[in-house]
Structure formats: C-alpha cells, structure tokens
Write a protein that holds these residues in place. Structure first.
Motif, PDB file in Angstrom:
ATOM      1  N   LYS A 173     -17.760  64.565 -22.020  1.00  0.00           N
ATOM      2  CA  LYS A 173     -16.612  63.672 -21.685  1.00  0.00           C
ATOM      3  C   LYS A 173     -16.513  63.094 -20.378  1.00  0.00           C
ATOM      4  O   LYS A 173     -15.830  62.215 -20.220  1.00  0.00           O
ATOM      5  CB  LYS A 173     -15.263  63.975 -22.465  1.00  0.00           C
ATOM      6  CG  LYS A 173     -15.503  64.347 -23.804  1.00  0.00           C
ATOM      7  CD  LYS A 173     -14.166  64.694 -24.400  1.00  0.00           C
ATOM      8  CE  LYS A 173     -13.968  65.060 -26.004  1.00  0.00           C
ATOM      9  NZ  LYS A 173     -12.723  65.461 -26.370  1.00  0.00           N
ATOM     10  N   MET A 185     -23.292  61.610 -24.828  1.00  0.00           N
ATOM     11  CA  MET A 185     -22.098  60.945 -24.062  1.00  0.00           C
ATOM     12  C   MET A 185     -20.946  60.406 -24.929  1.00  0.00           C
ATOM     13  O   MET A 185     -21.429  59.409 -25.733  1.00  0.00           O
ATOM     14  CB  MET A 185     -22.720  60.121 -22.933  1.00  0.00           C
ATOM     15  CG  MET A 185     -23.677  60.899 -22.045  1.00  0.00           C
ATOM     16  SD  MET A 185     -24.544  59.545 -21.005  1.00  0.00           S
ATOM     17  CE  MET A 185     -23.333  59.301 -19.842  1.00  0.00           C
ATOM     18  N   ASN A 194     -18.003  58.007 -26.068  1.00  0.00           N
ATOM     19  CA  ASN A 194     -17.816  56.628 -25.958  1.00  0.00           C
ATOM     20  C   ASN A 194     -16.983  56.314 -24.690  1.00  0.00           C
ATOM     21  O   ASN A 194     -15.818  57.017 -24.518  1.00  0.00           O
ATOM     22  CB  ASN A 194     -17.132  56.102 -27.214  1.00  0.00           C
ATOM     23  CG  ASN A 194     -18.200  55.979 -28.295  1.00  0.00           C
ATOM     24  OD1 ASN A 194     -19.362  56.273 -28.081  1.00  0.00           O
ATOM     25  ND2 ASN A 194     -17.674  55.947 -29.562  1.00  0.00           N
ATOM     26  N   TRP A 248     -18.533  54.956 -18.401  1.00  0.00           N
ATOM     27  CA  TRP A 248     -18.734  56.035 -17.227  1.00  0.00           C
ATOM     28  C   TRP A 248     -19.106  55.387 -15.917  1.00  0.00           C
ATOM     29  O   TRP A 248     -20.026  54.843 -15.830  1.00  0.00           O
ATOM     30  CB  TRP A 248     -19.882  56.612 -17.757  1.00  0.00           C
ATOM     31  CG  TRP A 248     -19.792  57.679 -19.127  1.00  0.00           C
ATOM     32  CD1 TRP A 248     -19.538  57.091 -20.254  1.00  0.00           C
ATOM     33  CD2 TRP A 248     -19.789  59.070 -18.951  1.00  0.00           C
ATOM     34  NE1 TRP A 248     -19.145  58.351 -21.072  1.00  0.00           N
ATOM     35  CE2 TRP A 248     -19.535  59.603 -20.347  1.00  0.00           C
ATOM     36  CE3 TRP A 248     -19.878  60.304 -18.133  1.00  0.00           C
ATOM     37  CZ2 TRP A 248     -19.536  60.785 -20.887  1.00  0.00           C
ATOM     38  CZ3 TRP A 248     -20.023  61.245 -18.612  1.00  0.00           C
ATOM     39  CH2 TRP A 248     -19.786  61.647 -19.787  1.00  0.00           C
ATOM     40  N   ALA A 252     -25.969  57.864 -26.596  1.00  0.00           N
ATOM     41  CA  ALA A 252     -24.532  57.693 -26.457  1.00  0.00           C
ATOM     42  C   ALA A 252     -23.989  58.249 -28.011  1.00  0.00           C
ATOM     43  O   ALA A 252     -24.818  58.384 -28.981  1.00  0.00           O
ATOM     44  CB  ALA A 252     -24.384  56.002 -26.539  1.00  0.00           C
ATOM     45  N   GLN A 253     -22.528  58.407 -28.061  1.00  0.00           N
ATOM     46  CA  GLN A 253     -21.927  58.652 -29.206  1.00  0.00           C
ATOM     47  C   GLN A 253     -22.202  57.632 -30.138  1.00  0.00           C
ATOM     48  O   GLN A 253     -22.295  57.993 -31.400  1.00  0.00           O
ATOM     49  CB  GLN A 253     -20.426  59.267 -28.858  1.00  0.00           C
ATOM     50  CG  GLN A 253     -19.626  59.487 -29.941  1.00  0.00           C
ATOM     51  CD  GLN A 253     -18.085  59.956 -29.610  1.00  0.00           C
ATOM     52  OE1 GLN A 253     -17.781  59.280 -28.503  1.00  0.00           O
ATOM     53  NE2 GLN A 253     -17.545  60.607 -30.529  1.00  0.00           N
ATOM     54  N   LYS A 259     -21.695  51.762 -27.135  1.00  0.00           N
ATOM     55  CA  LYS A 259     -20.176  52.019 -26.702  1.00  0.00           C
ATOM     56  C   LYS A 259     -20.278  52.879 -25.602  1.00  0.00           C
ATOM     57  O   LYS A 259     -18.853  53.328 -25.080  1.00  0.00           O
ATOM     58  CB  LYS A 259     -19.460  52.883 -28.187  1.00  0.00           C
ATOM     59  CG  LYS A 259     -19.621  52.080 -29.632  1.00  0.00           C
ATOM     60  CD  LYS A 259     -18.775  51.016 -29.116  1.00  0.00           C
ATOM     61  CE  LYS A 259     -18.597  50.149 -30.741  1.00  0.00           C
ATOM     62  NZ  LYS A 259     -17.779  48.939 -30.609  1.00  0.00           N
ATOM     63  N   VAL A 260     -21.327  53.397 -24.904  1.00  0.00           N
ATOM     64  CA  VAL A 260     -21.141  54.004 -23.863  1.00  0.00           C
ATOM     65  C   VAL A 260     -21.787  52.868 -22.681  1.00  0.00           C
ATOM     66  O   VAL A 260     -22.888  52.613 -22.507  1.00  0.00           O
ATOM     67  CB  VAL A 260     -22.155  55.383 -23.734  1.00  0.00           C
ATOM     68  CG1 VAL A 260     -22.078  56.088 -22.404  1.00  0.00           C
ATOM     69  CG2 VAL A 260     -21.384  56.299 -24.846  1.00  0.00           C
ATOM     70  N   LEU A 267     -27.852  53.592 -24.500  1.00  0.00           N
ATOM     71  CA  LEU A 267     -26.787  53.350 -23.301  1.00  0.00           C
ATOM     72  C   LEU A 267     -26.859  52.060 -22.621  1.00  0.00           C
ATOM     73  O   LEU A 267     -27.856  51.157 -23.038  1.00  0.00           O
ATOM     74  CB  LEU A 267     -27.097  54.301 -22.038  1.00  0.00           C
ATOM     75  CG  LEU A 267     -27.269  55.642 -22.212  1.00  0.00           C
ATOM     76  CD1 LEU A 267     -27.415  56.536 -20.843  1.00  0.00           C
ATOM     77  CD2 LEU A 267     -26.016  56.314 -22.779  1.00  0.00           C
TER      78      LEU A 267
END
Length: 747
Positions: free
Chosen positions: A24, A44, A46, A49, A70-71, A75-76, A96
């Motif tokens: 996270k 990673m 959502n 970052w 990405a989760q 969304k990341v 990503l």
C-alpha cells in the motif's frame, strides 16, 4: 515411479506457495521486492502512487516469473516525479498507468538498474504512459528503454509524448544487449505532435554508433496513430530487425531504415487518407527487404515519399548515409500515393546511386492523377521487373513497367489487392481495437461542448471572460471599446469573436500571452495600440517565456491591427525559445503603423535545426507602414529530420514595409531555412526586398505572379540553389515603376 511422484509433489507444493503480496506504500513495496519468491506477484494497491521510483531488482524463473501488477488494471496511477527500473530475470510488470508527472531521470521505464545490471526474459504488458512529460520541450526524455535480451513489450499504450526523446527505444550499448531478440507487439502508439526538431522518433532500435551490431528485434502488430514527431516514425539503426504487420495511420513520417543492414519489412499497412506530408517506407543501407506492404493515400514527398530509395555517401561514416545495395522491393501495393522518390537526397555528399538492387512485382495504382516518380540520380544500379501501373505516367525506367487496366478487390481488412501483382494482406491488420489496452481511452481530443461567453465593453471585461472560460470556448464581443490594464494569459485554446465595431486596447506590454496548453483564434476585431505602454519589446501577442511542451495554434481572421508605435520594436506576434506553433494563420486582415515586426518567428538560434512554427499562412491581407519585417522566420543548421516550415503568401499587399532605420534584416520578408515557400498573386510597393536563405534538404522557393512596384524584389541564396534551374518557380513576376496599374493583390 515413486521418485517421479515425489518430484511432482514437491513441484506442486512450490507452486501452491506462490502468493499475491498486497502493498500500500513505498516502504511495503520495497520490502516485498526484497523478499519476493519466484511465482509471487507484488500487487500495488489501487490509488495514486506519487513521487515513487520503483526498482524491481530480483529473479524469477521461466516457469515461475515474478510479477509486479496493479490491484485492478488502470486503477493504479504513477504520478509526480516517478519512474520504474527492471533488473534481473523473468520479471513481469502489468496494469500500471503513468500520468500527471515526469521522470526525475531521462527514462521513465528502463530495462536495467544501471550499466551492469540489466533485464532479461522480462515483460512489460498492459501499461499506459499518457502525457508523462517534463516541462522542458528540448530536454531528452525516453519513455521506455530496452536493454538486455529476450524482453517483451506488448499490449501497452503510449500517447501524448511532447518533448525530445524516443517513445520506445532499444539500446545496444554493450555486448550484453546485442542480438537481443526483443519482441515489441500489439502496442498502441498514439498521437505524437510535431517536435519541430530532431529527436522525435516514436520507435528506434539502435544508434548510429552501434548500427553494425545485430539486434534481431521483432516489431509486429503495432498501431501507430498520427505519430508526427519527425521524419522518422520508426528509425532502424541496427542489423537484422523485423518490422511486420504494423499499421501506420495518418503518420507524417516514414518507416526508415536509417542505419544497419538486413532489415525485413513485411506486411505493413500505411494509410494516409490524403493528409499532408504522410509518408511511407524509406530505404537506406544494404541487404534490405521490403515485401508485401500496402500503402494508400500517402502524400509526402522527398524523404517522406510513399517509397523512397536514398542516394548514399561513398565510404559513408556510420552517422551518414550508406548506399543502398543488394536490396529488394517486391510485391508491394501503392494506391493513390503521390510520390515515389528514387535516388532521393542526391547532392555533393550523397553522390552514390543505389546499386545491385531490385524493384519488382509492385503495383502503382491511382484513381486520379498518375503517381509521380521522382528520379534524382542514376538508376542503372536498380533492376526494374514486372511493375504495373494503371495509368500512363513517366516511368523511372524504359523497362520493367507496364500499363494495365487493373481491377482492385477490397479485402475484409480494408486493404485492396489485384490478382497476381502487388501486395495481398490476408489477415486482420493491427487496429485501435486490437492493440494497446481496452480499459483506457485512446481518444486524446476533448469532448466538452464549447460555450459562448458574452463580454460587454469596459475595463478588463475580456480578461474576466477568458478567466472564466474553458478549452474551446468562444468569447463574444459587441460594438464598443474593451480596454485592458491586465495581461490575458491563455492556458487553454479560446476564440475571441467580435463585430466590425469591436475595438480592443491595452495599457500593458502585451495583450495576450499564450501559455502551455493554450491557443488563440481572433475573429472580427480591431486591435489598437494607441494607449499601450512606451516600454521596449511590446507585442500584442507573445508565447510564454518558459518552455512549452504542447504545440499551439494562432488564427487571425478579418481583423485590423494598427498604431503599434509606442516604441521602436512593437511587434504584433513574438515567440520565445522552446515554443512551437503547428499553424500561424493570418487571413483577410490589415496591419498598419507598426514599428516592429508583424510575425517574429525567429527565436531559435542554436543552429541545430530547431524552429518556431511549422505552417504559416498569409492570405488576402495588407501590410502598410511596417518599419520592421512583415515576417521573420529562422531555422538554422543542416539537420534534415524535420519539415522545417511551410509558408504560403497569397493575394496580399505590402506597402512601405521593412524600411525602418532599426530594421536589422533590411527586408520586408526575412526567411531562413524554410522548406517550402510559395509567394504568389501579391503586391510589394515601396518596400524592402524579400530575402530567402535556403539551408537544408531540397527546399522549394516559389515566387510567382507578383508585382514589385518601386520595391526591391527578392533574393534567394543557398547552397545548390540555381536561379536558372528553378526559373519555373520564380517566373511571371512583374516589376513596375510609378503609377503603372497594379492588377493583383487583395481579393
């Protein structure tokens, strides 16, 4: 048998131990990378970052790679000052989005930690990079850089690259990165604006220094959508690469075999749709194969022809032009393409013609005018065999061409073919739909509806209206005077539209400043400098004094500009360095009593081929009592990677222009380095000369059907320019004296 069952059991137990590790924040991510095992996935969470530099340095296995993902795909978001480095074996990165930021280094995603620790057998998939650019237009920043061997970039999406540097590049700096066998497939390369200098390639494999190394990369099933950075969309600069089954849509450049040998170009589809300057395939160097490619509606000429075979430099150094030898262009189709260029670039340096090469079984088809074969050198080194045209034209060879009544059939993929000749693309071609990712938009244009904002006459009312506007809005003025004590900064494109009685005045050094992301259209206005400050270097419109990584446009129609005389160098439009206009268009407008220049497009003086505007249009305008030049344009140096400016002046009048004592150019038009200039149907009366210096490539200067009345006419200089050879381009001008009748000018 018992031992085998034990081994299988152990293998399965290892597989079941593989896990997803949700992280996270940066600290958790770094800890996970240190402890991750083959088969694991670091997930990673959502969210956004921001300001994160990721180093994925570890090792998976062929059967159990390590994944960073990405989760949820898309969304990341990686934003701020961020980048990603991959080093090790069997590493995957997926899902990503890099957006709203830029890399703190010269690379966003690099398949290496440093020069010693590279990536091998690793994969970048379903990753998006969207407008992840630094603010400096001319800083070199590459988006994805491949090192090592056996790496793959697939189903990624790269859109809106704005500054110098290749979008995706393969480097062969060390032996560890040679014979790399990288695979680049099913990616969407979205819109890339004209950079206005060298360094705007979308994809490059190798560099001139390493161009004799074998790369053996495969580039296939990618979609290149309006990639207009420079002449070379793809720049091949190493040996033994394959480019196949890619689609190029309305790209103002070419697939270029710039350096390196044994390139294989097969099954590509290049669609221009008649868009200006769209290009095809350019052949340089030895043992090149161009086979079964389909080109339609391409309009580029010279180095951007639908097919261009270059002349070479005898004993060429690595960074120049190796002569075409032992190459073949076979079974390709060219439909409604305007220029086929053979022996292109022939000059004192590039004096070696193509040799021991073949052009055969190609179809040149046209619905309208016959395609033009440009022949610039001795073609005896090319064997022409069984090529077909459907309309009579001037052939480049007495043999090897025949005219036939060809019938084209349209295939399900949209390409056309003729039985027994040319290309036949049987499979589905790369498209927007089957490349890139499905969960992120490929549309880069705003879908917001433009609003009309009404502004009443008064103090700073136009300023207030612009402040409350959004991209594409129209500011509508009525009759009356609009006075400004504040500079209007434009951070998005707008239109200001008035009436015959709309008068705009200003007490500041500038009325408008076009900032990054901005643009301006003026319609039906009078701009009067009668109350402007008496301070140096005034201008009605300027660009930002800071670097602009987004191209802008300026359109002026049916406007009157007058009384810019508060100081000696009061310009109408003045640019700054590191800014670039796609189009500057002035139509149906009048300019009078100006102490400076009307258009000052001359702020790039580094002599490396950078310039300030691509297309300049002057149509049905008049310029009266202009002490400076009506237009100054400058593009220095000898780099040929860009088009370097197109200017058209038509049905316009220049009276008493360029005669001011402080006009350093001593010219009415001072033009350096333009590639295409067309001045026609215009009057120059009691004005200074038109000065043109042609500096690069094969520029064209056409000055025809004009009248010079008590004016200096024009002077054209430049290496290789011959007035005799270009007489057709500078013909039919008339020089008159006194009160002789002037029959042309404004419509």
């Amino acid at each position: 048998m018992k031992k085998l069952l034990v081994l299988i059991s152990i293998f399965l137990s290892f597989e079941t131990l593989a896990s997803d590790i949700l992280v996270k924040n940066q600290s958790e991510l770094e800890s996970a990378i240190k402890t991750v095992k083959p088969g694991d996935a670091i997930v990673m969470a959502n969210g956004d970052w921001r300001n994160i530099e990721i180093l994925l340095e570890t090792n998976g296995t062929a059967k159990s790679p390590i994944t960073l993902r990405a989760q949820q795909k898309g969304k990341v978001t990686i934003s701020g000052e961020s980048n990603l480095r991959i080093a090790g074996n069997y590493l995957n990165v997926e899902g990503l989005v890099f957006k709203n930021g830029n890399s703190p280094t010269s690379e966003i995603i690099a398949f290496r930690k440093d020069s010693k620790k590279l990536a091998y057998n690793s994969r970048l998939t379903e990753v998006v990079i969207d407008n992840f650019n630094g603010p400096e237009r001319n800083n070199v920043e590459a988006w994805v850089v491949l090192f090592g061997r056996n790496n793959r970039v697939d189903h990624c999406q790269f859109i809106n690259k704005r500054n110098q540097g290749v979008t995706l590049t393969v480097r062969l700096d060390t032996d560890e990165s040679a014979e790399n066998k990288h695979q680049i497939d099913h990616n969407y390369f979205g819109y890339r604006q004209n950079l206005g200098s060298n360094g705007g390639e979308t994809l490059r494999i190798g560099t001139s220094h390493n161009s004799m190394k074998n790369s053996q990369s495969i580039v296939e099933y990618n979609y290149f959508d309006k990639c207009n950075g420079e002449h070379e969309i793809i720049s091949n600069k190493s040996n033994q690469n394959t480019y196949r089954f890619n689609t190029f849509f309305e790209c103002k450049g070419t697939l270029t075999m710039r350096h390196g040998n044994e390139t294989w170009v097969e099954g590509n589809v290049l669609i221009g749709n008649g868009v200006a300057f769209t290009g095809g395939i350019r052949v340089i160097n030895e043992k090149q194969t161009v086979i079964n490619n389909y080109c339609e509606g391409l309009t580029g000429n010279r180095f951007r022809g639908a097919l261009t075979i270059m002349n070479g430099v005898p004993n060429s150094p690595l960074n120049r032009y190796v002569s075409v030898k032992e190459s073949n262009v076979t079974n390709n189709t060219f439909v409604d393409c305007t220029h086929i260029e053979l022996g292109a670039g022939n000059d004192k340096e590039r004096s070696e013609s193509p040799q021991t090469s073949t052009i055969k079984n190609n179809l040149f088809y046209s619905n309208g005018s016959p395609q033009h074969f440009g022949v610039y050198a001795d073609l005896s080194g090319i064997s022409f065999e069984n090529n077909v045209v459907n309309k009579t034209t001037t052939f480049p060879s007495k043999t090897g061409f025949k005219v036939e009544d060809v019938k084209l059939n349209t295939l399900p993929n949209g390409t056309k073919c003729a039985k027994g000749i040319g290309a036949e693309i049987k499979e589905a071609v790369a498209s927007k739909e089957n490349t890139g990712v499905k969960w992120y938009s490929k549309n880069t244009e705003s879908t917001e509806k433009a609003n009309i904002i009404k502004a009443q006459p008064g103090l700073n009312t136009l300023f207030d209206a612009v402040k409350n506007s959004k991209s594409g809005d129209i500011i509508e003025l009525t009759d009356g005077e609009y006075n400004h004590t504040k500079v209007i900064h434009l951070s998005h494109p707008i239109t200001v539209r008035g009436t015959k009685g709309s008068i705009v005045t200003f007490e500041t050094n500038n009325l408008f400043v076009i900032e990054n992301e901005g643009g301006l259209r003026l319609v039906n206005l009078t701009i009067d400098g009668k109350i402007s400050n008496d301070s140096p270097l005034n201008a009605v419109i300027t660009t930002s004094k800071y670097s602009m990584n987004k191209n802008y446009n300026l359109f002026v129609d049916n406007c009157t500009v007058k009384n810019l005389t508060a100081n000696n160098f009061f310009n109408f439009f003045k640019v700054a360095t590191s800014t670039f206009a796609d189009t500057v268009s002035i139509t149906n407008s009048s300019f009078s009593k100006i102490s400076g220049d009307v258009l000052a497009l001359n702020k790039e003086g580094d002599e490396i081929g950078i310039y300030n505007a691509e297309t300049i249009i002057i149509d049905n305008c008049d310029f009266t009592d202009i002490e400076g030049a009506a237009i100054i344009f400058y593009r220095g140096g000898s780099d040929e990677s860009t088009t370097a400016g197109y200017m058209t002046i038509n049905h316009s009048e220049f009276k008493n222009v360029g005669l001011g004592k402080k006009n350093a150019s001593k010219a009415a038009l001072d033009l350096v380095g333009l590639q295409n200039l067309d001045i026609k149907n215009s009057i120059f009366e009691k004005s200074s000369a038109i000065k043109m210096l042609l500096t690069v490539g094969e520029p064209k200067a056409e000055v025809h059907h004009n009248v010079f009345n008590q004016s200096s006419d024009f002077e054209i200089k430049g290496e290789g320019f011959s007035e005799k050879e270009n007489s057709k381009n500078i013909a039919s001008n008339t020089k008159v004296m006194g009160d002789d009748k002037l029959s042309i000018g404004r419509k």
